[in-house]
Design a protein around this motif. Structure first.
Motif, short mmCIF file in Angstrom:
data_model
loop_
_atom_site.label_atom_id
_atom_site.label_comp_id
_atom_site.label_asym_id
_atom_site.label_seq_id
_atom_site.Cartn_x
_atom_site.Cartn_y
_atom_site.Cartn_z
N VAL A 71 14.74 -1.72 -42.54
CA VAL A 71 15.74 -2.69 -42.99
C VAL A 71 17.02 -1.91 -43.24
N LEU A 72 18.12 -2.36 -42.62
CA LEU A 72 19.38 -1.64 -42.75
C LEU A 72 20.47 -2.49 -43.38
N ARG A 73 21.31 -1.85 -44.15
CA ARG A 73 22.53 -2.47 -44.67
C ARG A 73 23.65 -1.52 -44.26
N GLU A 74 24.54 -2.03 -43.42
CA GLU A 74 25.66 -1.23 -42.94
C GLU A 74 25.19 0.13 -42.40
N ARG A 75 24.21 0.12 -41.53
CA ARG A 75 23.66 1.29 -40.84
C ARG A 75 22.86 2.24 -41.72
N GLN A 76 22.68 1.90 -42.99
CA GLN A 76 21.89 2.71 -43.89
C GLN A 76 20.52 2.07 -44.06
N VAL A 77 19.46 2.88 -43.92
CA VAL A 77 18.10 2.37 -44.11
C VAL A 77 17.87 2.12 -45.59
N VAL A 78 17.52 0.88 -45.92
CA VAL A 78 17.27 0.46 -47.30
C VAL A 78 15.77 0.51 -47.61
N GLU A 79 14.95 0.16 -46.62
CA GLU A 79 13.51 0.12 -46.81
C GLU A 79 12.83 0.22 -45.45
N THR A 80 11.63 0.77 -45.44
CA THR A 80 10.81 0.78 -44.23
C THR A 80 9.44 0.21 -44.58
N PHE A 81 8.80 -0.40 -43.58
CA PHE A 81 7.44 -0.90 -43.76
C PHE A 81 6.79 -1.05 -42.39
N ARG A 82 5.49 -1.25 -42.40
CA ARG A 82 4.74 -1.52 -41.17
C ARG A 82 4.21 -2.93 -41.23
N GLU A 83 4.16 -3.55 -40.05
CA GLU A 83 3.58 -4.88 -39.93
C GLU A 83 2.65 -4.85 -38.73
N VAL A 84 1.42 -5.31 -38.93
CA VAL A 84 0.43 -5.33 -37.86
C VAL A 84 0.09 -6.79 -37.56
N GLU A 85 0.13 -7.12 -36.27
CA GLU A 85 -0.22 -8.47 -35.84
C GLU A 85 -1.31 -8.38 -34.78
N VAL A 86 -2.26 -9.29 -34.84
CA VAL A 86 -3.31 -9.36 -33.83
C VAL A 86 -3.22 -10.73 -33.19
N GLU A 87 -3.05 -10.74 -31.87
CA GLU A 87 -2.99 -12.01 -31.14
C GLU A 87 -4.20 -12.09 -30.22
N MET A 88 -4.98 -13.15 -30.41
CA MET A 88 -6.16 -13.35 -29.59
C MET A 88 -5.76 -13.81 -28.20
N VAL A 89 -6.51 -13.39 -27.19
CA VAL A 89 -6.30 -13.80 -25.81
C VAL A 89 -7.43 -14.76 -25.46
N GLY A 90 -7.11 -15.94 -25.01
CA GLY A 90 -8.14 -16.92 -24.68
C GLY A 90 -8.72 -17.53 -25.94
N ALA A 91 -9.99 -17.90 -25.88
CA ALA A 91 -10.66 -18.56 -27.01
C ALA A 91 -10.86 -17.56 -28.15
N ASP A 92 -10.59 -18.01 -29.35
CA ASP A 92 -10.78 -17.17 -30.53
C ASP A 92 -12.27 -16.99 -30.80
N ASP A 93 -12.65 -15.76 -31.12
CA ASP A 93 -14.02 -15.45 -31.50
C ASP A 93 -13.96 -15.04 -32.96
N PRO A 94 -14.40 -15.93 -33.88
CA PRO A 94 -14.29 -15.63 -35.31
C PRO A 94 -14.95 -14.32 -35.71
N GLY A 95 -16.04 -13.95 -35.06
CA GLY A 95 -16.72 -12.70 -35.38
C GLY A 95 -15.84 -11.50 -35.05
N ARG A 96 -15.22 -11.53 -33.89
CA ARG A 96 -14.33 -10.43 -33.49
C ARG A 96 -13.10 -10.39 -34.40
#
Length: 108
Positions: free
Chosen positions: A41-66
């Motif tokens: 996250v930047l304010r006027e080219r200065q980094v204010v905060e960093t974080f990681r975000e992980v997303e999982v997108e299922m392909v085809g039918a969702d398998d609740p177990g997986r």
């Protein structure tokens, strides 16, 4: 009553570096895509905060177990539910422009 767009201005910038991994089954078939984002996250080219975000997108039918197994592995590695806050909400929060308990989207 609309918004006078001449009054709008940027208040935050977000820089995202994304690494994508395909999750494959025993036959080598792709069943999900995992995106690991490193966000600054930047304010006027200065980094204010960093974080990681992980997303999982299922392909085809969702398998609740997986799905459950992937979430369990991510949590075991230290990931936690972001309570629905997405990058935009977290950026505004980091800049003090949004309360810390505001709703949004995503996993940390």
């Amino acid at each position: 009553a609309g918004v006078d767009q001449s009054l709008l201005r940027p208040v935050a910038s977000i820089r995202t570096e994304r690494h994508v991994v395909d999750l494959l089954d025993d036959r080598g078939e792709r069943w999900a895509e995992l995106a690991d984002d490193r966000v600054a996250v930047l304010r006027e080219r200065q980094v204010v905060e960093t974080f990681r975000e992980v997303e999982v997108e299922m392909v085809g039918a969702d398998d609740p177990g997986r799905s459950a197994a992937v979430v369990a592995e991510l949590e075991a590695a230290g990931a936690r539910d972001a309570g629905g806050r997405g990058k935009h909400s977290r950026a505004l929060e980091a800049l003090g422009l949004l309360p810390g308990d505001a709703p949004g989207d995503g996993l940390d």
